[in-house]
Design a protein around this motif. Structure first.
Motif, mmCIF file in Angstrom:
data_model
loop_
_atom_site.group_PDB
_atom_site.id
_atom_site.type_symbol
_atom_site.label_atom_id
_atom_site.label_comp_id
_atom_site.label_asym_id
_atom_site.label_seq_id
_atom_site.Cartn_x
_atom_site.Cartn_y
_atom_site.Cartn_z
ATOM 1 N N ASP A 141 0.807 -1.097 0.020
ATOM 2 C CA ASP A 141 0.046 -0.116 -0.037
ATOM 3 C C ASP A 141 0.794 1.084 -0.154
ATOM 4 N N LYS A 142 2.095 1.115 -0.322
ATOM 5 C CA LYS A 142 3.005 2.159 -0.138
ATOM 6 C C LYS A 142 3.135 2.899 0.950
ATOM 7 N N ASN A 143 2.593 2.566 2.169
ATOM 8 C CA ASN A 143 2.794 3.028 3.269
ATOM 9 C C ASN A 143 4.035 2.782 4.302
ATOM 10 N N ILE A 144 4.904 1.807 4.096
ATOM 11 C CA ILE A 144 6.059 1.673 4.713
ATOM 12 C C ILE A 144 7.222 2.578 4.301
ATOM 13 N N MET A 145 7.549 3.388 5.535
ATOM 14 C CA MET A 145 8.596 4.325 5.154
ATOM 15 C C MET A 145 9.831 4.084 5.814
ATOM 16 N N MET A 146 10.883 3.806 4.842
ATOM 17 C CA MET A 146 12.148 3.513 5.345
ATOM 18 C C MET A 146 13.037 4.619 5.539
ATOM 19 N N PHE A 147 13.581 4.917 6.614
ATOM 20 C CA PHE A 147 14.457 5.921 6.944
ATOM 21 C C PHE A 147 15.674 5.629 7.124
ATOM 22 N N TYR A 148 16.788 6.436 6.569
ATOM 23 C CA TYR A 148 18.161 6.132 6.414
ATOM 24 C C TYR A 148 18.937 6.360 7.938
ATOM 25 N N ASP A 149 18.318 6.577 8.997
ATOM 26 C CA ASP A 149 18.952 6.624 10.376
ATOM 27 C C ASP A 149 18.797 5.240 11.007
ATOM 28 N N GLU A 150 18.202 4.400 10.215
ATOM 29 C CA GLU A 150 18.143 3.007 10.960
ATOM 30 C C GLU A 150 19.387 2.306 10.629
#
Lengths: 382, 382, 382, 382
Positions: A141-150
C-alpha cells in the motif's frame, strides 16, 4: 555572477513518470510552459538559459521521488540503474557544463552501495555525488517508510564516506497513510509549500541525531531549500535536544547539531530565494555551509539567478563562495584536477561580482550603484 | 572564545607622554583606575586579564600619536627607535602571548623604511607589522599634516610590501589649526567619539584612491573601530567616486574601494562593540576582512570579550575566523612556522565556541541556550 | 527592560496531569528543580522571578495539552470549566501582575463559544484571550485529530472575533498513530525540538489557507516559538501556494500569507531565544507582529529575560514594542482603561531601555557600552 | 511601491548658481544628460518620472548651498526670499504632488525666524519644513563657518519648534580654508563621497550635544544619506561621549544620542541605496526613524525607486512606513486635514506592496517570488 554552479537541478526519463505523475504539479503556465519537456531536456533550452544567466555548471539528478517511490525492490533497483546509465550518457556529451548525482534504490543498503561503486568507478560518467529522495517507500500500500537513520543503513553510509560521495537529501510527497490523515483536506500544504520541508527536515535530523555523522566523520550530507527551515530553528533544536532528558540519543554527547554545519552538513538555496532567510542562515551556520542552487525546472532559472546576482546583499567574497567555490569544496570531484569537469575556485573579479557595471565589454571601467542597471536606462524604469 | 588574538592594544613608555598628555583622556574612574599605569604595564594586570578572558595573544603598539606627534624629525626618529627597542625587550619575555607593531617617524620615508628593516630583520624581536598614527605632524606650530598618499611615501610602502609587514593606520587628535576652527567649541566630538574616525577615514581612503594599493598589490592595510565608518558608507563612496567626474583619480579604473577589502584592506572591532555594525560590515566587506581587537586600556578587556564571546550573533566559523584565524592570515608572522610566536589556525571546538556550556571542566557534554550562563544560576538574574 | 509582558506562560492544576504526564518532560535538573511545583505555583517563586527580571505581567494558560488531550467531550468540557474557574480565582488575587487565557474543549464549537462567553463576560476574572493546544484529540484510541480549519469551527471563530478575544495556538504531542509511524524511533525529535513546530505550523497554515482570517477579518491568531519556523519559510510558502495549481484553496485570491502578519497573525519569542531568528522574523513580518514571551516553566525566566534585555540587537523602540506595547495592541483587554489590568504603552526611557547604565538608583546619568555591566566589574569577568 | 514620498529633492533658480557653480558636479553623462535643466524643471521630466516610479509627493528645496553659500547677509536674505517665493509659485500649481522646504539665510537668527514665519503663515504656499545647507558661510574670504549649535541660534530653533517646522540639515562643500588644508590634493573625497558626511555629521552631533533638542523638545531635525554614517557609529559615539570626561557637555545627562532618534532626529535614504546600511540603521535607530528620499537630480529616480521597491528586504509594514507614513508623522503639514496636500497614511495593500505580481490590472490575484518580475519573462533574463 558568472561561473555559478547549481546543484539541485532535476532531469527525468520517461520511465520515471511511472512512479509519480508530475503533471499535477504543473498545469500549463504554472511552471513554465511544459514541465515534462523541460525535465527531459538537457542540451537545449536548459543550456541556453544557463548561458544567459551565468550558470557554468548544473549537477543533474533524477526527478523526485525516483527509485524512492518504487515499492518493489527489483523495480526500484532497475529504475536506478537505468536512470544512472541514461544520465551518464547525457552528461558525457558536455562534461564542462553538466555533472550528475547517482540515483539509488534504498531497499537494500548493500545493493545501494554496490550501485554507487559501479557509477563512481568511471570518472568519465560524470557523477559527483548521490541523490536520495527522502524515505524509501515499501509495502503493497506504499505506506511503509524506510528512513536512513536505521542502523542497517550504516552499510550504505560507509560506502558513501569511503568514496567521498556527498549525499543530497531531497524531499518527496507523503505516504498515502500520512496523506490521508493530515494533508488530504489541505493538499496545497502537503507538497513544496510545507510538507516537503517537514518530512525531509525530520529525516535529516534523524540521521544527525542517530550519530551517522559521528560514525562516518568524513561523510557529507546536503539539503536544499535553505536548509528546510533548520537554520532558523537551530537554537531551539540544540536547546531542546537535552541529553539529560534523552540520555539514549546516539549523537555524540559533546556536539551540537550546529557544529556539523559547514563540516558535514550543507544547505543550498534551491527554490527559496529569500534574502532574510539567507542572512539568517549565514548568521546561524555561516556562509561556508551554503551553496547556490535553483531547483530547475520547478523554479525559473532567471528568477533564481536575478535574485542571487542582483538582490542578495552579501559581500563579494561570500557571493562567489556561495555561488561557486563552496560547491567545489563539498563536491570535490567537480574540482578534481585529474577529473573530467576541471572547475577551479574563482574570485569576485573573475566572476564579474562587485560593481553592477563590471561587464565584459567594458572591463576596464566599473561603476557602482546602478540598481536600474544600464546607465542609459537610468531615466526609465525597466 | 579561547585563543583570541587582539591587534590594536596600546602600550607606552614614559617618554611617549612628552608628545601628548593622555591624562586628559582619562580622569580617574573614566577608563579604569589608572590609564597611565595600564599603558606602562605588560606582564601584570594586562596578562592576568588576558588569561581570564580568553585572549591568547596581544599585539602591542606605542600609544597614539607616538612619533606622528613629534614635529622635529630627529626627535621623532629617536622616539620611534627607543620605543621599538623597549617594546622588543618586553615582548621577548613572553613571545607566546605578545607581539608588536613597529613605530616609525614618517618625516622621511626612506628612514622609515630603514627603521622598519632594522626591526623586522630579527624575528626574535617579535614584530609582526607597523603602526602609523594618522598624519605626521610637522612645522613649528604643529599645523603641517603629512599624509601617506603623497607620492614620496611610495618609498616607504615599497619596503612594507617587500617585507610583508601589514600597516595598521590608527587615529589621532586634530592639529591645532583644525582644532581651533571646528572642534574647539565642541571638544567632546574632536576625539574618539567622532573626529578620530573622520580624520583616519579620510586618510585611508586617500591612500586607496591614490592608487597605493594598486602599485603595491601585496601590501596590506588595517584600520580599527569597525572600519572607521567606511563599511556602512561603502555603497555611497564607490557610487560617488565617479571616474567620469574625477578622471584624474589615480586608483585603478577597473576597481572599486569595495574590492580591496579582504584582499588588501582589513578592519578590526577595536572600541566599537556593536553587533549591528558588525553585521553590516560582514554584509558589505565579508567576515574574512574583519578581525577582533579591543583597544586596551582605552577599552575594558572584559567588556570587549564578553561582547564578542557571548553577544555577537554570528556563526561558529565566522566567530573563530574573526576572533583568531583572520589575524594569522593577515599578520602572517604570527603563524610563521619558523617564527617565534607559533600560532596556528583553530576550529570552533578548539576555541570552545558553540554551546555555552562547552566548558573545559565538563568537556564531554554541551548544552545550548543558556544566556544566563550557569545552570544553577538560571533561577536568578546575575 | 522593565515592564515586559509575557504571554505563553504555563500553569497547571493537578487534574491537568491526568491527561498528560509531564514528568517525562523534565527529569530533575532538566527544567529547574521541580517542573510540577513550578507549574502549580503562581504567587511564589514565579512572582519573585518576575520581579527580579523586569516582567510586569504574565498571561497564564493551562499547560498543554489541556482539554485538547481529553478524548471524551464531557470530560474535556469539565476540565476546561474547572481550569478556567481555578485560573480566574488565582488571577483575581493580583490582577496587576497576572491575566489568563481561556481553555476550551474543542469537541463542540458551539459549546466552546459558550464557555468563552461565560469566562469573557466578567472582566474581573482577568481573561484576555483563548489558548488552544493544537488539534482536539478524539476517538477511543486518541487517534482522531480535529483541526480548526474545518468548516464547523466557524461557529467558534465567530464568537472569538465578536468578543475580540485573540486565540493563541500552542503546540502539543503527536497522536499515537503518527507517533508510531514516524517519531517513535527518534522520540527526541517528536516534541519541542521539532515535532511541536511541525504540527502546529501545519495547523495554523491550514487555518489561514482555509480562509478563516478572511471570513473573520477582526480575528487575531497568535503562535509562539518565533512563528513555528513560518517566517523563515514565508517566501517559499507564498511562492508555492500557487493559485493556478490550487484553484480550490479558499484563502482570498488577492492575499498572501505574508499579508496577515501584523494584522491578524502574530508570533511570540517563547522558547526560541535566537537573535538571528528574531532579526529574520523582523525582516519578513515586521516588529509589530512580534511579542515577547518566555514559556515558563519549560524555559528559565532569567535565561529568556537576559537574552531579551541584553543580547538582542534591535532599536530601543522595537525592543519596547516587542517587549510590551505590541501585546497591548493585540490583547487589548490588558490595556482596557475600564478593565482590571490597566496597563499602558510605554517608551524606551520608562522601560529603562537604552544605555546599560540607565538604572533606577542613578537615574540622572546614563552610560553606554558596558556589556560587562557594572563599572566596578569592568576589570573582572563576571 | 505606490504612494512614496521623497524629501530631499533639489530644485534651483538661475540666481542660485551665482553662489555655487554646479556644472563641476556633473560633466555631461555623469548625472543624467543635463543637471541644470533637471534642477530647474518641476512639472516636466520630473513629474513624468515620479508618475512612472510610484512617487506621489516630492518635497522640493533649493539646491545646496543656497543662502548658506552667500557671505553677505543682505544678499543671502534676498536669495532666500526670492527662492521661497519662486518655489511657492511652482508648488502651488500642483499641491497634491509637490511641497517645499523654506530656505533661510542664517546670518541673523531673528531674521531667519521671521522669514520662516512669513512663508509658514500661508498654507497655500505649500511649505512643510525648513532646509539648512550645513554651516552659514561668512567673511570676505568665505572662511568663517557659523554653526547652529551656537547659543545665539536658540532664537531660530524656538521659532521652528513653535511652528512645528522640521529642519532638514543638508550637506555642502568645504570652506576654502579647510579645502586647502585637507581636501585639495584629493578632491574626489571632498564632496559627496566623504566630506559631505563628515561636515554635516559633525554639525548635527554638535547641535544634539549642545542640548538644542533638550531645550526645544518638540523640535524635529532630519538628516539624509542614511544618517551621514551616524547610525553605524552610534554605539561608539554614545560610549565615548563620557560625561565624567566631558562634564561640561550641555546635552541632558540622562540621555544618549541614540534616544533622540525616532523622537526628534530622523534620517532619510537619499543617495545611499544600500541594503546593509538600511538594515543596520533599522537595528540601531528603528524603522520609525527612517524615511525614503532620492536626492534627485543628483541621483536617478528609477535607480532609487527600483532599489527601494524591489531590492530592500524589509517587511511590508516597514516598507510603507519608511516609504510614506513616517514622512507624514514628521512633516505633519503633509497630512494636515485642513491643509493643502491632504496626504493620508496607507497600508501595504494600498501601496501595492507584498507580492510582486500585485498589479493594478489584475488586482484580484497576487503571485509571489518573481524577482524577474513578469511571468512571461521568466524564461529570459531582463
Amino acid at each position: 555572477m558568472y561561473g555559478k554552479i547549481a546543484l539541485e537541478e532535476a532531469w527525468a526519463i520517461p520511465e520515471n513518470f511511472k512512479a509519480y505523475d508530475v503533471s499535477s504539479l504543473a498545469p500549463k503556465g504554472v511552471i513554465g510552459d511544459d514541465l515534462i519537456a523541460n525535465l527531459l531536456d538537457v542540451h537545449g533550452t536548459r543550456l541556453t538559459q544557463m548561458d544567459s544567466n551565468g550558470v557554468e555548471m548544473m549537477v543533474l539528478s533524477l526527478s523526485s521521488p525516483g527509485p524512492q517511490g518504487v515499492t518493489n525492490p527489483k523495480d526500484a533497483e532497475e529504475l536506478a540503474t537505468l536512470a544512472n546509465d541514461r544520465l551518464a550518457a547525457e552528461i558525457s556529451k558536455n562534461l564542462k557544463r553538466f555533472a550528475g548525482l547517482v540515483s539509488l534504490s534504498m531497499h537494500d543498503p548493500a545493493q545501494a552501495g554496490e550501485e554507487l561503486r559501479r557509477c563512481w568507478g568511471d570518472k568519465t560518467k560524470g557523477f559527483v555525488g548521490v541523490i536520495l529522495n527522502d524515505y524509501q517507500s515499501a509495502g503493497e500500500d506504499k505506506n511503509i517508510m524506510m528512513f536512513y537513520d536505521e542502523e542497517k543503513y550504516d552499510a550504505f553510509w560507509k560506502v558513501a564516506e569511503e568514496l567521498g560521495a556527498p549525499v543530497y537529501l531531497h524531499p518527496r510527497e507523503p505516504t498515502p497513510l500520512i496523506y490521508d490523515e493530515m494533508w488530504k483536506a489541505r493538499p496545497w500544504l502537503a507538497y513544496s509549500a510545507l510538507g516537503y520541508a517537514h518530512r525531509i527536515g525530520m529525516h535529516v535530523l534523524g540521521i544527525v541525531t542517530a550519530g551517522v555523522l559521528d560514525r562516518f566523520p568524513r561523510l557529507k550530507v546536503v539539503i536544499g531549500h535553505m536548509g528546510e527551515h533548520i537554520p532558523y530553528d537551530l537554537y531551539r533544536i540544540d536547546h531542546k535536544l537535552n541529553r539529560a532528558r534523552f540520555p539514549n540519543m546516539p549523537m555524540a554527547k559533546d556536539k551540537l547539531v550546529r557544529g556539523y554545519f559547514g563540516e558535514q552538513l550543507f544547505v543550498t538555496t534551491s527554490g527559496h530565494f529569500s534574502t532574510p532567510a539567507l542572512l539568517c542562515a549565514m548568521q546561524e551556520i555561516g556562509s561556508r555551509a551554503i551553496m547556490f542552487s535553483i531547483d530547475y525546472p520547478f523554479e525559473s532559472i532567471p528568477n533564481g539567478c536575478v535574485w542571487f546576482d542582483e538582490h542578495v546583499a552579501v559581500s563579494n567574497r561570500d557571493l562567489v563562495d556561495i555561488g561557486r567555490n563552496n560547491a567545489l569544496r563539498v563536491f570535490t570531484r567537480l574540482a578534481d584536477s585529474e577529473g573530467v569537469h576541471g572547475l577551479e575556485e574563482k574570485g569576485p573579479r573573475e566572476c564579474g561580482v562587485g560593481g553592477l557595471g563590471l561587464k565584459k565589454e567594458r572591463e576596464r571601467e566599473v561603476e557602482y550603484g546602478l540598481y536600474n542597471r544600464d546607465w542609459d536606462k537610468r531615466l526609465e524604469r525597466r
